[in-house]
Design a protein around this motif. Sequence first.
Motif, PDB file in Angstrom:
ATOM      1  N   GLU A  37      34.855  75.512  87.703  1.00 24.12           N
ATOM      2  CA  GLU A  37      35.594  74.831  86.633  1.00 24.12           C
ATOM      3  C   GLU A  37      35.240  75.411  85.268  1.00 24.12           C
ATOM      4  N   TRP A  38      33.963  75.701  85.063  1.00 22.74           N
ATOM      5  CA  TRP A  38      33.523  76.274  83.788  1.00 22.74           C
ATOM      6  C   TRP A  38      34.197  77.623  83.545  1.00 22.74           C
ATOM      7  N   PHE A  39      34.181  78.481  84.547  1.00 20.71           N
ATOM      8  CA  PHE A  39      34.736  79.818  84.361  1.00 20.71           C
ATOM      9  C   PHE A  39      36.263  79.805  84.314  1.00 20.71           C
ATOM     10  N   ALA A  40      36.890  78.862  84.970  1.00 22.28           N
ATOM     11  CA  ALA A  40      38.350  78.820  84.985  1.00 22.28           C
ATOM     12  C   ALA A  40      38.936  78.214  83.713  1.00 22.28           C
ATOM     13  N   LYS A  41      38.205  77.283  83.089  1.00 26.73           N
ATOM     14  CA  LYS A  41      38.808  76.554  81.969  1.00 26.73           C
ATOM     15  C   LYS A  41      37.878  76.327  80.792  1.00 26.73           C
ATOM     16  N   TRP A  42      36.739  75.660  81.042  1.00 26.67           N
ATOM     17  CA  TRP A  42      36.003  75.061  79.938  1.00 26.67           C
ATOM     18  C   TRP A  42      35.311  76.068  79.028  1.00 26.67           C
ATOM     19  N   ARG A  43      35.001  77.257  79.505  1.00 27.63           N
ATOM     20  CA  ARG A  43      34.345  78.240  78.639  1.00 27.63           C
ATOM     21  C   ARG A  43      35.273  78.763  77.550  1.00 27.63           C
ATOM     22  N   TYR A  44      36.579  78.605  77.748  1.00 30.03           N
ATOM     23  CA  TYR A  44      37.546  79.131  76.786  1.00 30.03           C
ATOM     24  C   TYR A  44      37.795  78.193  75.610  1.00 30.03           C
ATOM     25  N   ILE A  45      37.418  76.937  75.758  1.00 31.23           N
ATOM     26  CA  ILE A  45      37.714  75.939  74.727  1.00 31.23           C
ATOM     27  C   ILE A  45      36.411  75.294  74.263  1.00 31.23           C
ATOM     28  N   GLY A  46      36.498  74.499  73.204  1.00 35.85           N
ATOM     29  CA  GLY A  46      35.277  73.960  72.620  1.00 35.85           C
ATOM     30  C   GLY A  46      35.168  72.454  72.614  1.00 35.85           C
ATOM     31  N   PHE A  47      36.109  71.765  73.276  1.00 32.32           N
ATOM     32  CA  PHE A  47      36.066  70.301  73.314  1.00 32.32           C
ATOM     33  C   PHE A  47      36.630  69.845  74.654  1.00 32.32           C
ATOM     34  N   ASP A  48      35.885  68.999  75.364  1.00 36.39           N
ATOM     35  CA  ASP A  48      36.332  68.560  76.690  1.00 36.39           C
ATOM     36  C   ASP A  48      36.742  67.088  76.710  1.00 36.39           C
ATOM     37  N   GLY A  49      36.942  66.510  75.532  1.00 38.96           N
ATOM     38  CA  GLY A  49      37.282  65.099  75.448  1.00 38.96           C
ATOM     39  C   GLY A  49      36.082  64.209  75.204  1.00 38.96           C
ATOM     40  N   GLU A  50      34.885  64.749  75.466  1.00 34.07           N
ATOM     41  CA  GLU A  50      33.645  64.013  75.229  1.00 34.07           C
ATOM     42  C   GLU A  50      32.724  64.758  74.274  1.00 34.07           C
ATOM     43  N   PHE A  51      32.573  66.065  74.479  1.00 35.01           N
ATOM     44  CA  PHE A  51      31.642  66.861  73.684  1.00 35.01           C
ATOM     45  C   PHE A  51      32.376  67.996  72.970  1.00 35.01           C
ATOM     46  N   THR A  52      31.983  68.246  71.732  1.00 29.40           N
ATOM     47  CA  THR A  52      32.392  69.450  71.013  1.00 29.40           C
ATOM     48  C   THR A  52      31.281  70.480  71.181  1.00 29.40           C
ATOM     49  N   ILE A 102      34.343  85.766  75.322  1.00 31.77           N
ATOM     50  CA  ILE A 102      35.071  84.798  76.156  1.00 31.77           C
ATOM     51  C   ILE A 102      34.534  83.365  76.001  1.00 31.77           C
ATOM     52  N   HIS A 103      33.238  83.145  76.235  1.00 29.85           N
ATOM     53  CA  HIS A 103      32.679  81.801  76.093  1.00 29.85           C
ATOM     54  C   HIS A 103      32.730  81.414  74.616  1.00 29.85           C
ATOM     55  N   LEU A 104      33.569  80.459  74.273  1.00 28.87           N
ATOM     56  CA  LEU A 104      33.773  80.119  72.868  1.00 28.87           C
ATOM     57  C   LEU A 104      32.497  79.610  72.211  1.00 28.87           C
ATOM     58  N   CYS A 105      31.599  79.009  72.999  1.00 28.95           N
ATOM     59  CA  CYS A 105      30.343  78.500  72.441  1.00 28.95           C
ATOM     60  C   CYS A 105      29.466  79.623  71.898  1.00 28.95           C
ATOM     61  N   HIS A 106      29.742  80.878  72.300  1.00 36.13           N
ATOM     62  CA  HIS A 106      28.944  82.014  71.841  1.00 36.13           C
ATOM     63  C   HIS A 106      29.555  82.698  70.619  1.00 36.13           C
ATOM     64  N   LYS A 107      30.657  82.180  70.125  1.00 36.46           N
ATOM     65  CA  LYS A 107      31.231  82.717  68.894  1.00 36.46           C
ATOM     66  C   LYS A 107      30.511  82.094  67.708  1.00 36.46           C
ATOM     67  N   ARG A 108      30.051  82.911  66.771  1.00 37.16           N
ATOM     68  CA  ARG A 108      29.270  82.390  65.655  1.00 37.16           C
ATOM     69  C   ARG A 108      30.156  81.910  64.510  1.00 37.16           C
ATOM     70  N   SER A 109      29.539  81.161  63.609  1.00 38.21           N
ATOM     71  CA  SER A 109      30.213  80.731  62.388  1.00 38.21           C
ATOM     72  C   SER A 109      30.365  81.911  61.433  1.00 38.21           C
ATOM     73  N   LYS A 110      31.201  81.725  60.438  1.00 37.17           N
ATOM     74  CA  LYS A 110      31.338  82.747  59.403  1.00 37.17           C
ATOM     75  C   LYS A 110      30.025  82.873  58.622  1.00 37.17           C
ATOM     76  N   LYS A 111      29.793  84.053  58.100  1.00 41.74           N
ATOM     77  CA  LYS A 111      28.584  84.278  57.307  1.00 41.74           C
ATOM     78  C   LYS A 111      28.506  83.304  56.139  1.00 41.74           C
ATOM     79  N   SER A 112      29.612  83.087  55.435  1.00 37.74           N
ATOM     80  CA  SER A 112      29.618  82.189  54.276  1.00 37.74           C
ATOM     81  C   SER A 112      29.242  80.769  54.677  1.00 37.74           C
ATOM     82  N   ASN A 161      36.520  89.976  73.334  1.00 40.46           N
ATOM     83  CA  ASN A 161      37.335  88.785  73.525  1.00 40.46           C
ATOM     84  C   ASN A 161      38.008  88.753  74.894  1.00 40.46           C
ATOM     85  N   ASP A 162      38.400  89.916  75.420  1.00 36.11           N
ATOM     86  CA  ASP A 162      39.128  89.973  76.683  1.00 36.11           C
ATOM     87  C   ASP A 162      38.219  90.248  77.875  1.00 36.11           C
TER      88      ASP A 162
END
Length: 318
Positions: A110-125, A212-222, A248-249
Motif C-alpha cells: 500500500e505504501w509503495f502503490a499510493k501513500w509514498r506519493y502524497i503527504g496526507f492520509d486523512g489522519e497525518f500530514t 518519489i517519496h514525498l516525505c523526502h522532499k525538503r522545504s525551500k531554503k528561504s 522524481n520519476d
Amino acid sequence: MSLLIPNSNDYHDAHGDLDQDELYRQNIRSNYLFQPVSGLFKQTDLETDDMSFRYTDDNFGIKISYKDIIKNLKELNDNAPENVQYKLLFLARHGQSFANVVARKYTKEEWFAKWRYIGFDGEFTYGPDADLTDLGIRQALENNRAWKRQLELGCPFPKSFYLSPLQRSIKTFNITWGEDSLKRIENKEDTINISPNLNPQVIEPLRETIGIHLCHKRSKKSELCSKFPYLQFSEEFPEEDLLFEEYNDVREKLYQQFMRIHTVLENIFENDKNDVISITSHAGTIRAFLTVINHRKFTIPTGGMIPVIVRAEKVDKS
C-alpha cells in the motif's frame, strides 16, 4: 526505559539489499580509503547484538574511558603518515517523524502503490518534509539527557556539526543540542535556543534516499532560514529542491546514495580539520556511512546514534 528501540524496518534499513553494497564497490572511484578503528566502541564489535544494544544506557558503548579515547585519537593523528587522518564521528538519526508512522500504518504494498506519493492520509500530514511526532521529540530529549551525562563523564564535545536539510533532522539536532530543551518543550515554546558556537552546517547531500517519496522532499531554503535562522548554508545551496526533481520519476538507488555519502565523507576529511564531528541525518544515510567506512552492519533505531572512529587514507591512483 529507553525510547530508542529498533524495529524490523530499522533492521532492514541496516542489513537489507546487500546487492547494493556490491554495486557501490563496483562503481566507486575515489582517492580515499576508509575503515573503522576497532576496540574503542562496542558497536564495532561483531559480538554486540545491534537489536538489543541500548547506547543511552551503556555510556554510548565506550570500551575504555573517554580520556583514553581522546588520547588514542590524538596519538593516532600525531603518528599518522601525511596521507592518513582519523576522526571521531557521532552519526545521529532523526527522531520519529509522521512519515515513519504512516509507513508502518500501511502494508509495504500500500505504501509503495499510493501513500509514498502524497503527504496526507486523512489522519497525518507527513510530506513534503515530514515533521517530528511527539515520540520523535521525546527521543531527541533522551539524547539531550544522554549527551549531558556523557559530557560530564568526559565525552569529547563535537567541534563540527553537519545536518541534513530535512526539518526532522534539524529539529532533532535542535532538541539534542538545545539549551533548556525540556523546559521549552514542556512550556510549548516553538523556539529552541542553540548556542552560536555550534555553527551547524546544512549539507544538501546528507539527506535520505532521494525521489518519489514525498516525505523526502525538503522545504525551500528561504523557509528553512526563516524557521532556523542559526543554520549555515553554502552559497550554492539552491532555493528549490533540485535533487528531488532530478529523481522524481526514478528513485535514487541505494548504491548511488552510498556513492553520494562517500563524496560527503571525502569532503569532510579534505576540508574540515576538526577531529570530533556530529552528523544528524537519516537511517539510509547512516547505512551509507557505515558501508563507506567498511563498518559492520548495525541497526540504528529511529532517533538513535552510533559513534565510530574513522581512518581515512588518501591514495594516489594516477
